[in-house]
Design a protein around this motif. Structure first.
Motif, mmCIF file in Angstrom:
data_model
loop_
_atom_site.group_PDB
_atom_site.id
_atom_site.type_symbol
_atom_site.label_atom_id
_atom_site.label_comp_id
_atom_site.label_asym_id
_atom_site.label_seq_id
_atom_site.Cartn_x
_atom_site.Cartn_y
_atom_site.Cartn_z
ATOM 1 N N ALA A 51 53.746 63.803 44.208
ATOM 2 C CA ALA A 51 52.498 64.036 44.993
ATOM 3 C C ALA A 51 52.376 62.701 45.925
ATOM 4 C CB ALA A 51 51.329 63.799 44.194
ATOM 5 N N TYR A 52 51.856 62.777 47.114
ATOM 6 C CA TYR A 52 51.306 61.836 47.811
ATOM 7 C C TYR A 52 49.964 61.323 47.375
ATOM 8 C CZ TYR A 52 49.837 59.823 52.334
ATOM 9 O OH TYR A 52 49.326 58.690 53.234
ATOM 10 N N MET A 55 46.527 60.865 48.990
ATOM 11 C CA MET A 55 45.924 61.940 49.878
ATOM 12 C C MET A 55 45.658 63.024 49.053
ATOM 13 S SD MET A 55 47.527 63.682 53.157
ATOM 14 C CE MET A 55 46.607 65.270 53.946
ATOM 15 N N PRO A 120 48.826 67.682 48.773
ATOM 16 C CA PRO A 120 50.169 67.459 48.859
ATOM 17 C C PRO A 120 50.783 67.118 47.471
ATOM 18 C CG PRO A 120 48.803 65.707 49.825
ATOM 19 C CD PRO A 120 48.012 66.841 49.371
ATOM 20 N N LEU B 5 56.008 58.198 55.820
ATOM 21 C CA LEU B 5 56.164 58.294 54.461
ATOM 22 C C LEU B 5 56.792 59.796 54.350
ATOM 23 C CD1 LEU B 5 52.893 57.486 52.834
ATOM 24 C CD2 LEU B 5 55.007 55.912 52.898
ATOM 25 N N PHE B 7 58.383 62.958 51.643
ATOM 26 C CA PHE B 7 58.381 63.455 50.414
ATOM 27 C C PHE B 7 59.264 64.466 50.195
ATOM 28 C CE2 PHE B 7 54.525 61.758 51.548
ATOM 29 C CZ PHE B 7 53.806 60.939 50.359
ATOM 30 N N GLU B 54 46.232 59.809 55.676
ATOM 31 C CA GLU B 54 45.862 60.643 54.908
ATOM 32 C C GLU B 54 44.861 61.716 55.122
ATOM 33 O OE1 GLU B 54 44.011 58.242 51.569
ATOM 34 O OE2 GLU B 54 45.693 56.927 51.523
ATOM 35 N N GLU B 55 44.748 62.110 56.470
ATOM 36 C CA GLU B 55 44.137 63.273 57.089
ATOM 37 C C GLU B 55 45.050 64.031 58.035
ATOM 38 O OE1 GLU B 55 41.169 64.291 56.581
ATOM 39 O OE2 GLU B 55 40.212 62.822 55.690
ATOM 40 N N PHE B 56 44.820 65.483 57.716
ATOM 41 C CA PHE B 56 45.933 66.316 58.504
ATOM 42 C C PHE B 56 45.666 66.047 59.978
ATOM 43 C CE2 PHE B 56 46.056 68.949 54.572
ATOM 44 C CZ PHE B 56 47.528 69.064 54.466
ATOM 45 N N ILE B 72 54.152 66.336 55.497
ATOM 46 C CA ILE B 72 53.968 67.340 54.473
ATOM 47 C C ILE B 72 54.728 68.224 54.523
ATOM 48 C CG2 ILE B 72 52.119 67.946 53.085
ATOM 49 C CD1 ILE B 72 51.438 65.331 53.400
ATOM 50 N N PRO B 73 55.711 68.469 53.689
ATOM 51 C CA PRO B 73 56.542 70.032 53.502
ATOM 52 C C PRO B 73 55.314 70.972 52.889
ATOM 53 C CG PRO B 73 57.752 68.158 52.395
ATOM 54 C CD PRO B 73 56.348 67.613 52.776
ATOM 55 N N VAL B 75 53.306 72.937 50.591
ATOM 56 C CA VAL B 75 53.055 72.249 49.307
ATOM 57 C C VAL B 75 53.440 73.613 48.195
ATOM 58 C CG1 VAL B 75 51.329 70.713 50.345
ATOM 59 C CG2 VAL B 75 50.469 73.024 49.272
ATOM 60 N N SER B 76 53.308 72.703 46.820
ATOM 61 C CA SER B 76 53.851 73.664 45.759
ATOM 62 C C SER B 76 52.952 73.084 44.376
ATOM 63 C CB SER B 76 55.285 74.036 45.547
ATOM 64 O OG SER B 76 55.963 72.936 45.606
#
Lengths: 155, 78
Positions: A51-52, A55, A120, B5, B7, B54-56, B72-73, B75-76
């Motif tokens: 996770a991020y 966020m 996320p 960042l 991920f 931390e905001e889209f 942000i790929p 999400v799952s």
């Protein structure tokens, strides 16, 4: 007490329920997401969640805010675990309390669907012969609106 | 300094979770182009969203020194 939390530790369902119990509640609905062994004929040996974290917790709080708008009497708590999880281990627990049962079912369902849209967190399936990040990353899944649906309305 | 960042699959592909950029300001789209060139990975951001602090955010969101940009790929979680 943290209502919306990402943790590396095993989740106690009761601890999440206890966060939403209060005298005006007549119903507590819980959703417990667990690690499934078989997916589309493939045997998962374990899952790894990432996770991020800051966020992700912020987005979980946002889901709580959305629930408060739609179901003003609801109280919601969500804990999602990250790291390596074996088969049947608990990945996520959602608890929603409301005065009457129907709202608790609806709000709880809403919360898990939103987690899958705007938080996320990623999982990687590990099999005996390989692994893959779930979500078709870098392949063909994309957000048609350029961002998760409804996300723009809440900014 | 802009902190980027990465991920999940993107992080594995780039071989790192964090990248520092020295530019004082850039657009999200400029960061994408820069990283695609640096990692020779043209489809790196397909289906991917950006978050700024931390905001889209959008492709034309301006990033300044001190901001944190996360890609942000899909999400799952859950």
């Amino acid at each position: 007490m943290k209502l919306f939390e990402i943790t590396e530790d095993p989740i106690s369902v009761q601890e999440v329920i206890d966060k939403v119990i209060h005298p005006d509640a007549g119903a507590v609905n819980t959703f417990v997401g667990t690690v499934r062994e078989m997916t589309k004929g493939k045997r998962t040996t374990y899952l790894k969640y990432e996770a991020y974290i800051p966020m992700a917790e912020k987005q979980l709080r946002k889901i709580g805010e959305e629930i408060a708008v739609e179901w003003p009497d609801a109280k919601c708590a969500i804990t999602h675990r990250i790291g390596e999880l074996g088969i049947s281990e608990i990945a996520v627990v959602i608890a929603v309390s409301t005065p009457h049962r129907a709202d608790s079912f609806e709000a709880c369902r809403y919360a898990i669907e939103r987690i899958k849209e705007i938080v996320p967190i990623w999982k990687k399936e590990h099999w005996e012969d390989g692994s893959k990040w779930v979500g078709d990353q870098l392949e063909n899944t994309s957000y048609p609106q350029g961002r998760p649906e409804s996300e723009g309305d809440t900014q | 300094m802009i902190k980027v960042l990465l991920f999940a699959g993107m992080q594995e592909r780039a071989g790192k979770s964090e990248i520092q950029l020295d530019e004082p300001h850039l657009l999200v789209s400029e960061i994408k182009r820069k990283l695609e060139n640096e990692y020779d990975f043209p489809q790196m951001f397909t289906g991917c969203l950006a978050a700024v602090n931390e905001e889209f955010a959008e492709d034309d969101t301006e990033i300044r020194s001190g901001d944190v940009v996360a890609f942000i790929p899909p999400v799952s979680g859950g």
